[in-house]
Write an enzyme that holds these catalytic residues in place. Sequence first.
Site, short mmCIF file in Angstrom:
data_model
loop_
_atom_site.label_atom_id
_atom_site.label_comp_id
_atom_site.label_asym_id
_atom_site.label_seq_id
_atom_site.Cartn_x
_atom_site.Cartn_y
_atom_site.Cartn_z
N MET A 1 3.02 1.22 -2.04
CA MET A 1 4.31 0.47 -1.20
C MET A 1 3.84 0.27 0.29
O MET A 1 4.34 -0.78 0.92
CB MET A 1 5.38 1.44 -1.40
CG MET A 1 5.87 1.82 -2.83
SD MET A 1 6.27 0.15 -3.51
CE MET A 1 7.13 -0.92 -2.37
N GLU A 2 2.97 1.12 0.88
CA GLU A 2 2.34 0.92 2.19
C GLU A 2 1.44 -0.35 2.16
O GLU A 2 1.80 -1.19 3.19
CB GLU A 2 1.31 2.21 2.49
CG GLU A 2 2.06 3.28 3.00
CD GLU A 2 2.81 4.16 1.66
OE1 GLU A 2 2.59 3.84 0.66
OE2 GLU A 2 3.71 5.12 1.98
N LEU B 1 13.17 5.68 -1.63
CA LEU B 1 12.69 6.66 -2.29
C LEU B 1 11.15 6.99 -2.08
O LEU B 1 10.45 7.72 -2.98
CB LEU B 1 13.16 6.69 -3.96
CG LEU B 1 14.57 6.43 -4.21
CD1 LEU B 1 14.86 5.96 -5.71
CD2 LEU B 1 15.21 7.67 -3.86
N CYS B 2 10.55 6.55 -1.08
CA CYS B 2 9.27 6.67 -0.97
C CYS B 2 8.90 8.05 -0.36
O CYS B 2 9.59 8.61 0.35
CB CYS B 2 8.46 5.63 0.05
SG CYS B 2 7.46 4.36 -0.61
N ASP C 1 8.62 -15.11 12.22
CA ASP C 1 9.43 -15.13 13.49
C ASP C 1 8.71 -15.66 14.41
O ASP C 1 9.35 -16.48 15.29
CB ASP C 1 9.50 -13.48 13.96
CG ASP C 1 10.09 -13.32 15.24
OD1 ASP C 1 11.24 -13.92 15.36
OD2 ASP C 1 9.46 -12.43 16.07
#
Lengths: 157, 157, 157, 157, 157, 157
Positions: free
Chosen positions: A112-113, A74-75, A127
């Site tokens: 959010m970014e 929803l961004c 990783d």
Amino acid sequence: MALSHFDGKGDAHMVDVSEKAVTARLAVAEGFVRMAPETLALISSGEAKKGDVAGIARLAGIMGAKKTSDLIPLCHPLPITKVALEITPDEALPGLRIEATVKTSGQTGVEMEALTAVSTAALTVYDMVKAADKAMEITAIRLLLKDGGKSGRFEAQ
Amino acid sequence: MALSHFDGKGDAHMVDVSEKAVTARLAVAEGFVRMAPETLALISSGEAKKGDVAGIARLAGIMGAKKTSDLIPLCHPLPITKVALEITPDEALPGLRIEATVKTSGQTGVEMEALTAVSTAALTVYDMVKAADKAMEITAIRLLLKDGGKSGRFEAQ
Amino acid sequence: MALSHFDGKGDAHMVDVSEKAVTARLAVAEGFVRMAPETLALISSGEAKKGDVAGIARLAGIMGAKKTSDLIPLCHPLPITKVALEITPDEALPGLRIEATVKTSGQTGVEMEALTAVSTAALTVYDMVKAADKAMEITAIRLLLKDGGKSGRFEAQ
Amino acid sequence: MALSHFDGKGDAHMVDVSEKAVTARLAVAEGFVRMAPETLALISSGEAKKGDVAGIARLAGIMGAKKTSDLIPLCHPLPITKVALEITPDEALPGLRIEATVKTSGQTGVEMEALTAVSTAALTVYDMVKAADKAMEITAIRLLLKDGGKSGRFEAQ
Amino acid sequence: MALSHFDGKGDAHMVDVSEKAVTARLAVAEGFVRMAPETLALISSGEAKKGDVAGIARLAGIMGAKKTSDLIPLCHPLPITKVALEITPDEALPGLRIEATVKTSGQTGVEMEALTAVSTAALTVYDMVKAADKAMEITAIRLLLKDGGKSGRFEAQ
Amino acid sequence: MALSHFDGKGDAHMVDVSEKAVTARLAVAEGFVRMAPETLALISSGEAKKGDVAGIARLAGIMGAKKTSDLIPLCHPLPITKVALEITPDEALPGLRIEATVKTSGQTGVEMEALTAVSTAALTVYDMVKAADKAMEITAIRLLLKDGGKSGRFEAQ
């Protein structure tokens, strides 16, 4: 209090920001990758002479910030104007501390970014080092600062 | 010990897995979103009648798993054969617990896919609830289980 | 002279353009695919009656321009307002000449978008013709013109 | 000779490789970024102490290889098993030489992945250094080696 | 009348919108998934107690709208400011009716975003229910309303 | 009957196909774009001399098929081995008929890839012609044929 991402019937939508002003927005987030002391030593020596874990994670974080609206349903898509990450060893944890700063001038914030940048950088560290240490933990990802927009300034305590 | 993502000169590369066998691979990861008790109450009541935060985060996690090799620079692309997420309230935290299970039959493991699914779901929870609580923390993301492949079974302690 | 994509410590970041004015920006780039004369003849006859290599490459170039900030790690995402490609036979080379024009009104230039459009179109030509000629060369990709923004007009000599 | 990407009517399609054997495939490509001698000096000193242009371009090339089937319209998606790039200064050019090696076991070759890796790395070099030198040229991108599959081995002369 | 996506030579390009004003834009589109009555019953009961087909399709539609310029070759990228979908049972069809509303303030309209949202939601419904009914039909996707911009208001009859 | 995309609790997941055999899979789908007779005439004349609407839509359909697992939340990623589209005028409709054929050898079918190819091509036709005719309708998208895999052959009636 209602959650703004749901309408009166409880259906999720992308919130209408059409009427919000275009203003300068800033967000800063942080997070950590906790690891065994030997793993941190391996990364630190690696950075010096055998491979740049933090450099690659920093780049992944920058690119991750650009994918935020693709990852988070929803961004709103936003034209980011700055992303920077800082990754520093934290001997006490032990592990790495990741901090991301994101700016835009737009109609919604860039929390959010910034959080996505930190998460992506942390996953990238995992990783690259997982062959040596599978028990690492990505932890304490939170918003430190948000500024700009109607809801005003937020500073973590 | 050397980090496998760097060659002899310290340059990062995508590790050659051409010679590894195609075997069944499984990974399970978990993570948490810590929040104020009222925020958890808001989500829980929301799930019952006003909007499904956990359902949307679960879907975002599934889609996030499919983007893993796009997000993590040195990850191999893999044909995932299963992704499932479970998101449950944790009153003691208080907050939500997220668990992701990923399977493939391929030449490398799916740890990163499971961790990325958890991270994406956690970020999505944050996004949907941030208007109510900006101090939430995404925390304790770790690998619980990995099976298949030459390096054998890993279980978190 | 310092490189703007690195901060004082030498860490890469996405340059802060928040304070730059939103102005009209234009960039034009060119490049070439050199091939055997028979390959060029095959393409040229193909365009007339058997398949439109240049048309497909032109479309790939337009779509490639839209992916620039996804491909180039430190590029800012930009709302492109125009992309056009021209692909013409160059008998002297022999091969194809590709020219791309990109416009936006934004806070940074569109050089990378124009160069990425040319590169993607050239790769697409190679892909479609490689069964006939694997020795083709993608060559002389450069910026011809850049206009708009504080650094002013650039014209290749 | 007909071009395999077009059917009898001249319509483009993605070639049917369903019946082709899954075999080990290898491709190596190279390319160059020609620049002013001072620009090369800037990068070389930068690598030592102020920022790692080649390291970032190498990473962009690896990630670009994974995007090949998204960029090139008629390319088949392929589970790449290895990507490595080498970027070395070429004082005679002057500029940088980029070499990419890609492997897979699949039903089609990885020439396009190797060429896309080189192109993306070259564009990334341009992006990072363009503030100092807009007249750089991306040049001589070609396939050096291809092995595996029915059409056999190709070596550039 | 000429088609604006082609230039004087018949070559496709992304139309230049640089000179168009940034105005508020709105588009509404609808579409249907026709299915057997038992399939609709299965979905409707499912929504109540076994799984939320409409909720997932709605989310897929929102995310699909954000991918419009990536899917449609000549579409301009646009910073969408609102997307909402409504999915309702249509007993007469029988099947589901999907309606999408998209807003932006930009230089081009959002018709394609609204139509892409409807299409993606319809495909997602098909995907989730196809094990029960492969004969479903996605049908009657059309623009209901477009407002803003120079070409003015359009309302379907 | 239960819907396979939901588990016992009604939560959506990506179905586990790990144990399914890798077999040759084929799917064919069709769909239509209904338009005013003058619009069809415009496209048909355009194809002859002024621009290739069908050619661009065909290419968009091929690229759309490759994005299926990115668009449809619970779709498995699949290494497609063939995609072809046919777009033909249908004077009776009037409009265009679109047919897509997709193949893979994998653990799940390619129905969604064929339907997504048709949808994307139809949306692309709409985009390119919308300046002339906003009342066009995308209609009757359905699966014609599916073969391979345990559930056997399906043919539309």
